[in-house]
Design a protein around this motif. Structure first.
Motif, PDB file in Angstrom:
ATOM      1  N   UNK A  97      18.577  88.498 -39.894  1.00  0.00           N
ATOM      2  CA  UNK A  97      19.492  87.354 -39.846  1.00  0.00           C
ATOM      3  C   UNK A  97      19.416  86.488 -41.089  1.00  0.00           C
ATOM      4  N   UNK A  98      18.332  86.608 -41.834  1.00  0.00           N
ATOM      5  CA  UNK A  98      18.150  85.749 -43.016  1.00  0.00           C
ATOM      6  C   UNK A  98      19.258  85.953 -44.055  1.00  0.00           C
ATOM      7  N   UNK A  99      19.672  87.210 -44.380  1.00  0.00           N
ATOM      8  CA  UNK A  99      20.770  87.360 -45.340  1.00  0.00           C
ATOM      9  C   UNK A  99      22.048  86.662 -44.904  1.00  0.00           C
ATOM     10  N   UNK A 100      22.301  86.621 -43.574  1.00  0.00           N
ATOM     11  CA  UNK A 100      23.490  85.896 -43.082  1.00  0.00           C
ATOM     12  C   UNK A 100      23.365  84.408 -43.400  1.00  0.00           C
ATOM     13  N   UNK A 101      22.165  83.870 -43.172  1.00  0.00           N
ATOM     14  CA  UNK A 101      21.950  82.451 -43.443  1.00  0.00           C
ATOM     15  C   UNK A 101      22.085  82.153 -44.930  1.00  0.00           C
ATOM     16  N   UNK A 102      21.485  82.977 -45.763  1.00  0.00           N
ATOM     17  CA  UNK A 102      21.553  82.746 -47.205  1.00  0.00           C
ATOM     18  C   UNK A 102      22.991  82.869 -47.704  1.00  0.00           C
ATOM     19  N   UNK A 103      23.769  83.780 -47.120  1.00  0.00           N
ATOM     20  CA  UNK A 103      25.178  83.910 -47.497  1.00  0.00           C
ATOM     21  C   UNK A 103      25.936  82.632 -47.154  1.00  0.00           C
ATOM     22  N   UNK A 106      14.364  92.999 -55.804  1.00  0.00           N
ATOM     23  CA  UNK A 106      12.971  92.756 -55.412  1.00  0.00           C
ATOM     24  C   UNK A 106      12.782  91.321 -54.941  1.00  0.00           C
ATOM     25  N   UNK A 107      13.390  90.387 -55.681  1.00  0.00           N
ATOM     26  CA  UNK A 107      13.298  88.979 -55.294  1.00  0.00           C
ATOM     27  C   UNK A 107      14.048  88.717 -53.991  1.00  0.00           C
ATOM     28  N   UNK A 108      15.149  89.432 -53.782  1.00  0.00           N
ATOM     29  CA  UNK A 108      15.891  89.270 -52.532  1.00  0.00           C
ATOM     30  C   UNK A 108      15.041  89.659 -51.333  1.00  0.00           C
ATOM     31  N   UNK A 109      14.351  90.812 -51.429  1.00  0.00           N
ATOM     32  CA  UNK A 109      13.494  91.254 -50.326  1.00  0.00           C
ATOM     33  C   UNK A 109      12.364  90.260 -50.072  1.00  0.00           C
ATOM     34  N   UNK A 110      11.764  89.770 -51.152  1.00  0.00           N
ATOM     35  CA  UNK A 110      10.685  88.792 -51.015  1.00  0.00           C
ATOM     36  C   UNK A 110      11.198  87.493 -50.397  1.00  0.00           C
ATOM     37  N   UNK A 111      12.414  87.098 -50.781  1.00  0.00           N
ATOM     38  CA  UNK A 111      13.003  85.879 -50.233  1.00  0.00           C
ATOM     39  C   UNK A 111      13.251  86.020 -48.737  1.00  0.00           C
ATOM     40  N   UNK A 112      13.782  87.168 -48.334  1.00  0.00           N
ATOM     41  CA  UNK A 112      14.056  87.409 -46.917  1.00  0.00           C
ATOM     42  C   UNK A 112      12.771  87.325 -46.104  1.00  0.00           C
ATOM     43  N   UNK A 143       9.517  84.391 -42.253  1.00  0.00           N
ATOM     44  CA  UNK A 143       8.236  83.909 -41.764  1.00  0.00           C
ATOM     45  C   UNK A 143       8.251  82.428 -41.456  1.00  0.00           C
ATOM     46  N   UNK A 144       8.934  81.653 -42.300  1.00  0.00           N
ATOM     47  CA  UNK A 144       8.977  80.201 -42.110  1.00  0.00           C
ATOM     48  C   UNK A 144       9.915  79.810 -40.963  1.00  0.00           C
ATOM     49  N   UNK A 145      10.998  80.565 -40.818  1.00  0.00           N
ATOM     50  CA  UNK A 145      12.029  80.209 -39.826  1.00  0.00           C
ATOM     51  C   UNK A 145      11.997  81.118 -38.594  1.00  0.00           C
ATOM     52  N   UNK A 146      10.844  81.703 -38.314  1.00  0.00           N
ATOM     53  CA  UNK A 146      10.747  82.654 -37.195  1.00  0.00           C
ATOM     54  C   UNK A 146      11.150  82.032 -35.859  1.00  0.00           C
ATOM     55  N   UNK A 147      10.869  80.746 -35.652  1.00  0.00           N
ATOM     56  CA  UNK A 147      11.159  80.091 -34.367  1.00  0.00           C
ATOM     57  C   UNK A 147      12.523  79.403 -34.333  1.00  0.00           C
ATOM     58  N   UNK A 148      13.237  79.415 -35.459  1.00  0.00           N
ATOM     59  CA  UNK A 148      14.495  78.664 -35.549  1.00  0.00           C
ATOM     60  C   UNK A 148      15.686  79.575 -35.266  1.00  0.00           C
ATOM     61  N   UNK A 149      16.552  79.218 -34.307  1.00  0.00           N
ATOM     62  CA  UNK A 149      17.750  80.025 -34.048  1.00  0.00           C
ATOM     63  C   UNK A 149      18.712  79.966 -35.240  1.00  0.00           C
ATOM     64  N   UNK A 150      19.458  81.035 -35.445  1.00  0.00           N
ATOM     65  CA  UNK A 150      20.378  81.109 -36.583  1.00  0.00           C
ATOM     66  C   UNK A 150      21.432  80.015 -36.521  1.00  0.00           C
TER      67      UNK A 150
END
Length: 216
Positions: free
Chosen positions: A5-11, A26-32, A37-44
């Protein structure tokens, strides 16, 4: 949120701030992985609203910590307003009681259910039903808890023993003895010197007989 879901949020963020999106694979994968990890508990859907709220007031790039901080504050607010109502299950069924309580708290924390606030129990359409349940339950204490506290509350323990044996509860009626006149729920006493009174180890026999008559 999950890593998918992270790529959807970043988009969504990139529509307002292209600086946030990484271009290098490589940076994209690391960013995701980092954001997941930081937003694991946060709904999209909440994260998207937090992004909109951020860029409505700021031109600084949003960080995952900004979203996580807002979410944590929202959870604290909901939980502080929730009265943690008693689950509609047998309180002596500890597993079911805990499971229902845990599910309710999780649902309130994640926003799936609104907090059950105090005024919702004491006003409005639910007031009559809440009062009916309160009256039916009374001052309920699980049997296991009562037994554990029996050594510290001998009078209540003796009263419970009488009820469990099916004998009449003398403390459920006032004492008819002229020199006692103990109220309902109060122990019987006898006069002492001056204005002092001494509590008896048990109820007056006539009070027990009176309770038996009332029960019959």
């Amino acid at each position: 949120m999950t890593p998918d879901q992270i790529p959807q949020l970043i988009a969504q963020i990139a529509l307002a701030d292209a600086r946030v999106r990484r271009e290098d694979p490589t940076e994209q994968r690391a960013q995701v992985l980092m954001w997941a990890g930081i937003l694991a508990d946060v709904p999209l859907d909440y994260a998207v609203r937090a992004v909109q709220k951020h860029y409505a007031k700021s031109t600084w790039p949003i960080l995952p910590a900004d979203i996580a901080t807002q979410w944590a504050a929202a959870v604290r607010d909901r939980m502080s307003r929730d009265v943690d109502p008693a689950p509609p299950v047998d309180p002596d069924d500890e597993a079911a009681y805990r499971a229902h309580l845990t599910a309710h708290r999780r649902a309130v924390a994640t926003g799936q259910e609104p907090p059950v606030e105090h005024h919702a129990l004491t006003a409005g359409p639910a007031a009559a039903e809440a009062e009916r349940r309160r009256a039916a339950i009374g001052k309920y204490i699980p049997i296991a808890v009562d037994d554990a506290l029996s050594a510290h509350r001998p009078q209540r323990a003796a009263r419970l023993a009488v009820l469990r044996e099916g004998r009449p509860d003398a403390l459920a009626v006032p004492c008819p003895v002229e020199t006692c006149r103990a109220a309902v729920g109060a122990a019987c006493t006898r006069p002492g010197k001056g204005q002092t009174r001494h509590r008896l180890a048990g109820p007056h026999p006539s009070r027990t007989d009176y309770a038996a008559e009332r029960a019959a």
